[in-house]
Design a protein around this motif. Structure first.
Motif, PDB file in Angstrom:
ATOM      1  N   CYS A 208       0.463  -0.948   0.032  1.00 21.15           N
ATOM      2  CA  CYS A 208      -0.016  -0.041   0.024  1.00 21.15           C
ATOM      3  C   CYS A 208       0.574   1.290  -0.252  1.00 21.15           C
ATOM      4  O   CYS A 208       0.545   1.910  -0.193  1.00 21.15           O
ATOM      5  CB  CYS A 208      -0.876   0.028   1.351  1.00 21.15           C
ATOM      6  N   VAL A 209       1.999   1.315   0.800  1.00 17.47           N
ATOM      7  CA  VAL A 209       2.507   2.467   1.070  1.00 17.47           C
ATOM      8  C   VAL A 209       3.369   2.819  -0.558  1.00 17.47           C
ATOM      9  O   VAL A 209       3.249   3.581  -0.868  1.00 17.47           O
ATOM     10  CB  VAL A 209       3.739   2.119   2.352  1.00 17.47           C
ATOM     11  N   ILE A 210       3.821   1.528  -1.152  1.00 16.04           N
ATOM     12  CA  ILE A 210       4.358   1.702  -3.458  1.00 16.04           C
ATOM     13  C   ILE A 210       3.933   2.328  -3.723  1.00 16.04           C
ATOM     14  O   ILE A 210       4.597   2.979  -3.668  1.00 16.04           O
ATOM     15  CB  ILE A 210       5.044   0.170  -3.017  1.00 16.04           C
ATOM     16  N   ARG A 211       2.934   1.741  -3.537  1.00 14.29           N
ATOM     17  CA  ARG A 211       1.191   2.260  -4.130  1.00 14.29           C
ATOM     18  C   ARG A 211       0.705   3.470  -3.894  1.00 14.29           C
ATOM     19  O   ARG A 211      -0.353   4.018  -3.247  1.00 14.29           O
ATOM     20  CB  ARG A 211       0.520   0.898  -4.808  1.00 14.29           C
ATOM     21  N   GLY A 212       2.005   4.738  -3.476  1.00 16.26           N
ATOM     22  CA  GLY A 212       1.356   5.699  -3.301  1.00 16.26           C
ATOM     23  C   GLY A 212       0.070   6.347  -3.228  1.00 16.26           C
ATOM     24  O   GLY A 212      -0.789   7.206  -2.669  1.00 16.26           O
ATOM     25  N   SER A 213       0.189   6.011  -5.146  1.00 16.18           N
ATOM     26  CA  SER A 213      -0.960   7.109  -6.329  1.00 16.18           C
ATOM     27  C   SER A 213      -2.465   5.800  -5.344  1.00 16.18           C
ATOM     28  O   SER A 213      -3.740   6.790  -5.084  1.00 16.18           O
ATOM     29  CB  SER A 213      -1.014   6.800  -7.246  1.00 16.18           C
ATOM     30  N   THR A 215      -2.689   4.373  -2.779  1.00 12.86           N
ATOM     31  CA  THR A 215      -3.069   4.924  -1.312  1.00 12.86           C
ATOM     32  C   THR A 215      -3.763   6.794  -0.895  1.00 12.86           C
ATOM     33  O   THR A 215      -4.935   7.045  -0.500  1.00 12.86           O
ATOM     34  CB  THR A 215      -2.075   5.305  -0.523  1.00 12.86           C
ATOM     35  N   LEU A 216      -3.097   7.722  -1.565  1.00  8.68           N
ATOM     36  CA  LEU A 216      -3.819   8.686  -2.407  1.00  8.68           C
ATOM     37  C   LEU A 216      -5.550   8.974  -2.985  1.00  8.68           C
ATOM     38  O   LEU A 216      -6.323   9.735  -2.492  1.00  8.68           O
ATOM     39  CB  LEU A 216      -3.195   9.489  -3.191  1.00  8.68           C
TER      40      LEU A 216
END
Lengths: 534, 195
Positions: A208-213, A215-216
């Motif tokens: 989830c953190v890696i996929r910042g977009s 998370t946004l």
């Protein structure tokens, strides 16, 4: 699958100390959450958000329904410590039954769903279905089990009318449902992570953190849902769950259970404090029903997404197997060509080596030993090439009388190098040479080889045993290996075992799949004996 | 090469293997000679027939089965053993049923089985040649009577089938017994069963 795999790893050999630690932790957690639940308590029930139910289901799902009596004992002790009942009360039996009843209901539901999701029935209840079913069924069954007591002893629950009883039971069910869906998943993910299972909580968080977009996107959707709900409330439309339902459904369908669980936790943390205090029971229940709707929709959407992901992963693995099968076809063609090229010179070498061995008999010791060695190696190589050709051949050999000892010997010769590569050793038990089956040797060798390969990969102490013994009119060829307490299925589709099963059944026998008992896994091929051996 | 030793030809397009098999057979009491090209062997075969031929199946111009069919036209009493590095069940069946092979060996060769097959082939060839020699002098009509006799038909039935008198059949039967040296119907059947 994240949660459902928890049921597969339980093998009944958990150490007592581990159980004790789990129960101690559960006792502490139960005490904490029971106190917390009191803030949302109402007339005739503890709470409309009952996090202790989530802890209970998480522990039962993780450790198995066998812990039900121990969990019941812990809950009685905690209730006693908290002064929730008087041991000297004349109603002690009913009080204890009131504590035991939901625990038994939860334990029963977990046991039934585990049974439904095991063996041949597993195909119907594919993960994450079993846990989702338990999460919905356990609160419902527990609430329903309270109905006789509520009807027969209204004084105990302080509810009088049928309406009050229905409100009380609905609150019970909704409270447990919210508690289960918010509390149980993170504990099970945590257990997964500790056990180094795939798709653990940390892995999901990292993803989830890696996929910042992503998370946004989750943040924007959730903020939009919360803001819209607040706005609708401000303009006098009351608390409308629809914007939140849309938001969590979107999050669940797009990103799976972990992100939606995080979103649902935030929503619950925002809504639940609002419901504590000077609320009427009806208003409080109304809010909790709205919240339960949001949570169930979100969790279902997340489960659906995870199931889709799992299906895609399975298809990808199947595709890889198909690619591998294609490669194996090419490899087979190449090996057949190599065998052909080798056969010619090898025939020459074997004949000449044997001749050399014969004529050097009585010659110088060194010459004689060298000639004998060359002869033996050429003979071994010739046998290897014949065996390779039999396995690589496209044509299926005709069924014939096959001594079980010969079958086991030839398969052991093939499996030994593979076992050595995996640091395992293969032990062959004593086998009666008179045991004969009517079989296609290559096919049956393949079936036995598949079982051996599985055992070699699973053996945690590197010991694999192969035995053959008579059982009435049949022979049992058994592959056994020791597995640790943390045994779980290794990566693979189970194709090897399926192929073995199909082959054995085509020979009029059956395959008894791996059973784990006292840390020993076994797989047996049972075949009818041929001829006079019966 | 000892004339008393059974003659065996080895045909293989791998010169080394052919020579090795021939040498092996020589060591075990056969008079063996290897050939690289089956056509070359066919050219010289008629004046020097063998008791047994060990031939590879897959060869360049003429494969082992084609070679067997052609050599059998010249010599129906030669035993043929096939060897191959590409064994298939279909070829194994055909080698015996269609091409009259004694055995079908896969490479790498099992030496003991090769020697056993060659010994069996040589014995078969000897018996076959004796049978051919004993029935070779039969007239066409005697051959017809012989074929029906060994099928178990009585003189009367044979006479009816060939439109002869029973007395004539009786004469032919006596002549057959005399020419083949057999001392009864049982030996005649044994003589015929070598086919």
């Amino acid at each position: 699958m994240m949660i459902a795999s928890g049921q597969a790893r339980y093998d009944g050999t958990r150490a007592p100390m581990a159980d004790l630690l789990l129960l101690l932790a559960y006792g502490f957690g139960f005490w904490l959450t029971l106190g917390l639940a009191a803030y949302w308590g109402g007339r005739g029930f503890y709470s409309v958000w009952f996090p202790a139910a989530g802890l209970r289901l998480a522990l039962l799902w993780h450790a198995g329904p066998r812990l039900t009596p121990a969990i019941a004992a812990v809950e009685i002790v905690v209730n006693l410590i908290m002064g929730r009942f008087n041991p000297g009360s004349p109603d002690l039996a009913m009080t204890l039954w009131g504590i035991l009843r939901p625990v038994l209901a939860y334990g029963g539901v977990v046991a039934v769903i585990r049974w439904l999701a095991s063996g041949r029935r597993a195909g119907v209840l594919a993960p994450p279905m079993p846990f989702s079913l338990a999460a919905v069924a356990a609160p419902g069954i527990a609430a329903f089990s309270a109905l006789p007591e509520a009807l027969l002893r209204p004084d105990r629950t302080a509810v009088e009318s049928v309406q009050d009883i229905m409100i009380s039971l609905t609150a019970f069910a909704v409270g447990d449902l919210l508690g289960v869906l918010i509390i149980a998943p993170p504990f099970l993910w945590l257990a997964e992570t500790i056990s180094q299972r795939r798709n653990g909580m940390i892995a999901a968080l990292r993803e989830c953190v890696i996929r910042g977009s992503a998370t946004l996107e989750v943040g924007l959707l959730l903020a939009g849902g919360i803001a819209t709900t607040w706005l609708l409330n401000r303009i006098g439309l009351g608390s409308q769950p629809m914007p939140l339902i849309l938001a969590v459904a979107w999050i669940g369908l797009r990103f799976g259970r972990f992100p939606v669980w995080a979103a649902l936790t935030i929503v619950s943390l925002l809504i639940l404090p609002e419901t504590a205090g000077a609320f009427s029971t009806i208003d409080r229940l109304h809010l909790h029903l709205d919240l339960a709707t949001v949570v169930v929709v979100g969790y279902l959407a997340g489960s659906y997404c995870d199931a889709q992901k799992q299906a895609r992963t399975d298809i990808e693995r199947r595709d890889r197997l198909l690619f591998q099968a294609e490669r194996l076809k090419t490899l087979r063609s190449m090996s057949v060509a190599v065998i052909h090229e080798i056969s010619q010179p090898l025939s020459t070498l074997a004949i000449e080596a044997k001749h050399l061995h014969e004529i050097t008999d009585g010659a110088d010791n060194e010459i004689m030993r060298s000639a004998a060695l060359v002869d033996r190696k050429a003979a071994t190589l010739s046998n290897l090439v014949r065996r390779l050709r039999r396995f690589g051949g496209a044509a299926v050999d005709e069924p014939s009388a096959l001594p079980v000892s010969a079958l086991i010997e030839s398969v052991a010769a093939i499996a030994t190098p593979e076992a050595r590569d995996h640091g395992a050793s293969l032990k062959i038990g004593p086998i009666n040479p008179d045991l004969v089956v009517f079989a296609q040797e290559v096919e049956l060798s393949q079936a036995l080889m598949n079982l051996l390969r599985n055992a070699i990969h699973a053996a945690n102490d590197g010991q694999v045993q192969l035995t053959g013994e008579k059982q009435g009119k049949s022979v049992r060829i058994m592959v056994t290996n020791r597995v640790g307490t943390s045994h779980h299925a290794k990566a693979g589709m189970g194709v090897g075992a399926l192929v073995a099963q199909a082959i054995v059944e085509a020979h009029g026998g059956h395959l008894e799949k791996a059973k784990i008992q006292d840390g020993i896994a076994s797989a047996s091929i049972i075949l009818p004996l041929a001829g006079d051996d019966i | 090469m000892n004339a008393k030793e059974p003659k065996v030809y080895v045909v293989d397009d791998d010169a080394d293997l052919g020579a090795t098999v021939a040498r092996l057979l020589c060591r075990h009491g056969f008079s063996a000679q290897s050939f690289l090209d089956p056509v070359r062997l066919l050219d010289i075969y008629a004046p020097a027939p063998a008791a047994c031929i060990v031939t590879d199946v897959m060869m360049d111009d003429l494969d082992g089965f084609g070679f067997a069919d052609r050599v059998r036209v010249t010599d129906p009493a030669v035993a043929i053993i096939f060897m191959t590095a590409w064994p298939t069940t279909a070829n194994a069946v055909d080698s015996v049923r269609r091409h009259g092979g004694i055995d079908y060996l896969e490479k790498p060769l099992d030496e003991a089985r090769l020697l056993a097959a060659v010994s069996e082939g040589v014995d078969w060839s000897v018996r076959k040649r004796q049978q051919l020699a004993r029935t070779a002098t039969l007239s066409p009509r005697e051959r017809e009577v012989f074929d029906l006799l060994v099928q178990g038909h009585s003189n009367k039935v044979i006479a009816a089938m060939l439109e002869l008198s029973p007395k004539t059949v009786e004469d032919h039967r006596a002549s057959i017994i005399s020419k083949t040296g057999a001392n009864g119907l049982a030996q005649l059947i044994a003589l015929a069963s070598l086919d």
